[in-house]
Design a protein around this motif. Structure first.
Motif, PDB file in Angstrom:
ATOM      1  N   GLN A  12      -8.080  23.225 -11.087  1.00 34.89           N
ATOM      2  CA  GLN A  12      -6.654  22.870 -11.155  1.00 34.89           C
ATOM      3  C   GLN A  12      -6.409  21.384 -10.912  1.00 34.89           C
ATOM      4  O   GLN A  12      -6.393  20.907  -9.775  1.00 34.89           O
ATOM      5  CB  GLN A  12      -5.865  23.744 -10.172  1.00 34.89           C
ATOM      6  CG  GLN A  12      -5.866  25.206 -10.604  1.00 34.89           C
ATOM      7  CD  GLN A  12      -5.132  26.120  -9.659  1.00 34.89           C
ATOM      8  OE1 GLN A  12      -4.673  25.707  -8.594  1.00 34.89           O
ATOM      9  NE2 GLN A  12      -4.996  27.380 -10.039  1.00 34.89           N
ATOM     10  N   GLY A  42      -4.190  28.532 -19.444  1.00 38.69           N
ATOM     11  CA  GLY A  42      -4.001  27.896 -18.135  1.00 38.69           C
ATOM     12  C   GLY A  42      -2.717  27.094 -18.013  1.00 38.69           C
ATOM     13  O   GLY A  42      -2.753  25.879 -17.817  1.00 38.69           O
ATOM     14  N   GLU A  63      -3.030  32.955 -17.607  1.00 38.02           N
ATOM     15  CA  GLU A  63      -3.235  32.263 -16.324  1.00 38.02           C
ATOM     16  C   GLU A  63      -3.958  33.197 -15.358  1.00 38.02           C
ATOM     17  O   GLU A  63      -3.537  34.323 -15.146  1.00 38.02           O
ATOM     18  CB  GLU A  63      -1.883  31.814 -15.758  1.00 38.02           C
ATOM     19  CG  GLU A  63      -1.927  31.156 -14.396  1.00 38.02           C
ATOM     20  CD  GLU A  63      -2.871  29.957 -14.325  1.00 38.02           C
ATOM     21  OE1 GLU A  63      -2.651  28.959 -15.020  1.00 38.02           O
ATOM     22  OE2 GLU A  63      -3.865  30.037 -13.552  1.00 38.02           O
ATOM     23  N   VAL A  89      -9.267  33.966 -19.049  1.00 34.34           N
ATOM     24  CA  VAL A  89      -9.277  33.699 -20.497  1.00 34.34           C
ATOM     25  C   VAL A  89     -10.573  34.185 -21.155  1.00 34.34           C
ATOM     26  O   VAL A  89     -10.584  34.544 -22.330  1.00 34.34           O
ATOM     27  CB  VAL A  89      -9.051  32.193 -20.768  1.00 34.34           C
ATOM     28  CG1 VAL A  89     -10.179  31.341 -20.180  1.00 34.34           C
ATOM     29  CG2 VAL A  89      -8.914  31.901 -22.243  1.00 34.34           C
ATOM     30  N   ASN A 111      -4.571  22.491 -21.396  1.00 29.75           N
ATOM     31  CA  ASN A 111      -5.299  21.549 -20.561  1.00 29.75           C
ATOM     32  C   ASN A 111      -6.217  22.460 -19.768  1.00 29.75           C
ATOM     33  O   ASN A 111      -5.796  23.077 -18.804  1.00 29.75           O
ATOM     34  CB  ASN A 111      -4.287  20.806 -19.680  1.00 29.75           C
ATOM     35  CG  ASN A 111      -4.950  20.029 -18.562  1.00 29.75           C
ATOM     36  OD1 ASN A 111      -6.140  19.763 -18.602  1.00 29.75           O
ATOM     37  ND2 ASN A 111      -4.164  19.681 -17.550  1.00 29.75           N
TER      38      ASN A 111
HETATM   39  N1  SAM Z   1      -1.625  23.329 -17.949  1.00 31.26           N
HETATM   40  C1  SAM Z   1      -1.480  22.836 -16.590  1.00 31.26           C
HETATM   41  C2  SAM Z   1      -1.300  21.340 -16.627  1.00 31.26           C
HETATM   42  O1  SAM Z   1      -1.541  20.736 -17.696  1.00 31.26           O
HETATM   43  O2  SAM Z   1      -0.916  20.772 -15.613  1.00 31.26           O
HETATM   44  C3  SAM Z   1      -2.689  23.231 -15.712  1.00 31.26           C
HETATM   45  C4  SAM Z   1      -4.022  22.678 -16.134  1.00 31.26           C
HETATM   46  S1  SAM Z   1      -5.350  22.979 -14.996  1.00 31.26           S
HETATM   47  C5  SAM Z   1      -6.520  21.754 -15.560  1.00 31.26           C
HETATM   48  C6  SAM Z   1      -6.161  24.454 -15.590  1.00 31.26           C
HETATM   49  C7  SAM Z   1      -5.362  25.746 -15.471  1.00 31.26           C
HETATM   50  O3  SAM Z   1      -6.177  26.838 -15.953  1.00 31.26           O
HETATM   51  C8  SAM Z   1      -4.970  26.135 -14.054  1.00 31.26           C
HETATM   52  O4  SAM Z   1      -3.648  26.587 -14.046  1.00 31.26           O
HETATM   53  C9  SAM Z   1      -5.923  27.268 -13.679  1.00 31.26           C
HETATM   54  O5  SAM Z   1      -5.411  28.157 -12.715  1.00 31.26           O
HETATM   55  C10 SAM Z   1      -6.136  27.935 -15.026  1.00 31.26           C
HETATM   56  N2  SAM Z   1      -7.414  28.644 -15.134  1.00 31.26           N
HETATM   57  C11 SAM Z   1      -8.612  28.304 -14.586  1.00 31.26           C
HETATM   58  N3  SAM Z   1      -9.582  29.173 -14.943  1.00 31.26           N
HETATM   59  C12 SAM Z   1      -8.988  30.076 -15.760  1.00 31.26           C
HETATM   60  C13 SAM Z   1      -9.450  31.223 -16.450  1.00 31.26           C
HETATM   61  N4  SAM Z   1     -10.735  31.580 -16.381  1.00 31.26           N
HETATM   62  N5  SAM Z   1      -8.570  31.945 -17.176  1.00 31.26           N
HETATM   63  C14 SAM Z   1      -7.260  31.561 -17.260  1.00 31.26           C
HETATM   64  N6  SAM Z   1      -6.758  30.489 -16.628  1.00 31.26           N
HETATM   65  C15 SAM Z   1      -7.606  29.747 -15.896  1.00 31.26           C
END
Ligand code: SAM
Length: 270
Positions: A12, A42, A63, A89, A111
């Motif tokens: 994150q 995410g 998410e 995911v 992202n």
């Molecule tokens: N989109 C947001 C932003 O741009 O600020 C958050 C980006 S952050 C780099 C990655 C996001 O993916 C987080 O919200 C995290 O909880 C989610 N995430 C991490 N692993 C994941 C997974 N295996 N499946 C789904 N979501 C995931």
């Protein structure tokens, strides 16, 4: 910064630069008159989500973090186009999700957590005939590997498979300071335009995949050496291909030529 404490295990790093968020969303939604349903990987604290929902296209977020998923639902549950899958995911039933959105092809945006970039990309490739395009922010070095050319250090399986499934463009770099918390690496945004029928030109795609994966495990070794453990020497001697070359020197077309010859030799020897 107010809001939930970022969790490292889920990669994150939240984008906090509104202009960059706008540029990413604009790149994803830029194509033609047709409105494709959007799948966001995410959504996190929603830097891209709000802009995507303003665009009035059907939206599905994926998410994994229950706390962030609850916050997103609190904020957007009343929105007519909002749908959230609180899932990993990589474990999501992508064919079922894409079937629900058919006949429209979906656009993917995200992202994404950097530690699972490759598996996410290969999931998109596997489902690419139901996808229109994807705009993904990832670690800059990985973005460079996607568009790398033969004979460079960054060239490898990721570049080759990307070229098979899509037309890939490196759009722009995003500096580490644009995120909270600030990661150790810079990021970049790429756009993938998926091909209609990506594996049509491969008489035996399984063989192609097996040969490439095997050879790239030893990317500095001559092909003769790597292929020697997959095929008998008399097959290799029939090939019209310079087997003193190394995996990182072959273009996609040359890999296709090599594996087509291997297939033909295999078939002709029964
Ligand atoms: N989109 C947001 C932003 O741009 O600020 C958050 C980006 S952050 C780099 C990655 C996001 O993916 C987080 O919200 C995290 O909880 C989610 N995430 C991490 N692993 C994941 C997974 N295996 N499946 C789904 N979501 C995931």
């Amino acid at each position: 910064m107010p809001g939930p404490k970022p969790k490292k295990r889920w990669g994150q790093n939240f984008l906090r630069e509104p202009n960059t968020a706008r540029k990413i969303v604009a790149a994803a939604l830029s194509d033609g008159p047709e409105k494709h349903p959007v799948i966001e990987i995410g959504p996190g604290t929603g830097a891209l989500t709000r802009l995507l929902l303003e665009s009035d296209t059907p939206y599905t977020g994926i998410e994994i973090d229950p706390q962030l998923a609850a916050d997103l639902r609190d904020q957007y549950a009343g929105h007519p186009h909002f749908h959230l899958e609180e899932k990993d995911v990589l474990e999501l039933d992508w064919p079922a999700l894409l079937e629900n959105l058919a006949p429209s092809k979906a656009v993917v945006i995200g992202n994404i957590p950097y530690n699972i970039t490759s598996p996410i990309l290969f999931t998109l490739f596997e489902n690419s005939t139901r996808l229109h395009s994807a705009v993904i922010m990832m670690q800059k070095e990985v973005a460079e590997r996607l568009v790398a050319l033969p004979n460079t250090k960054a060239y490898g399986l990721l570049a080759i498979f990307t070229r098979i499934y899509c037309d890939c463009r490196y759009l722009f770099k995003v500096g580490a300071h644009q995120f909270f918390p600030v990661p150790k690496v810079d990021s970049a945004v790429v756009k993938l335009d998926f091909r209609e029928d990506p594996v049509a030109d491969f008489p035996d795609f399984d063989l192609f995949r097996r040969v490439l994966r095997h050879c790239f495990q030893q990317r500095r070794k001559m092909l003769r050496k790597s292929l020697g453990s997959l095929f008998p020497a008399d097959h290799l001697s029939k090939l019209r291909f310079d087997l003193t070359r190394r995996p990182e020197n072959l273009s996609l077309t040359e890999w296709q030529d090599l594996t087509a010859q291997l297939l033909a030799t295999k078939e002709s020897s029964g």
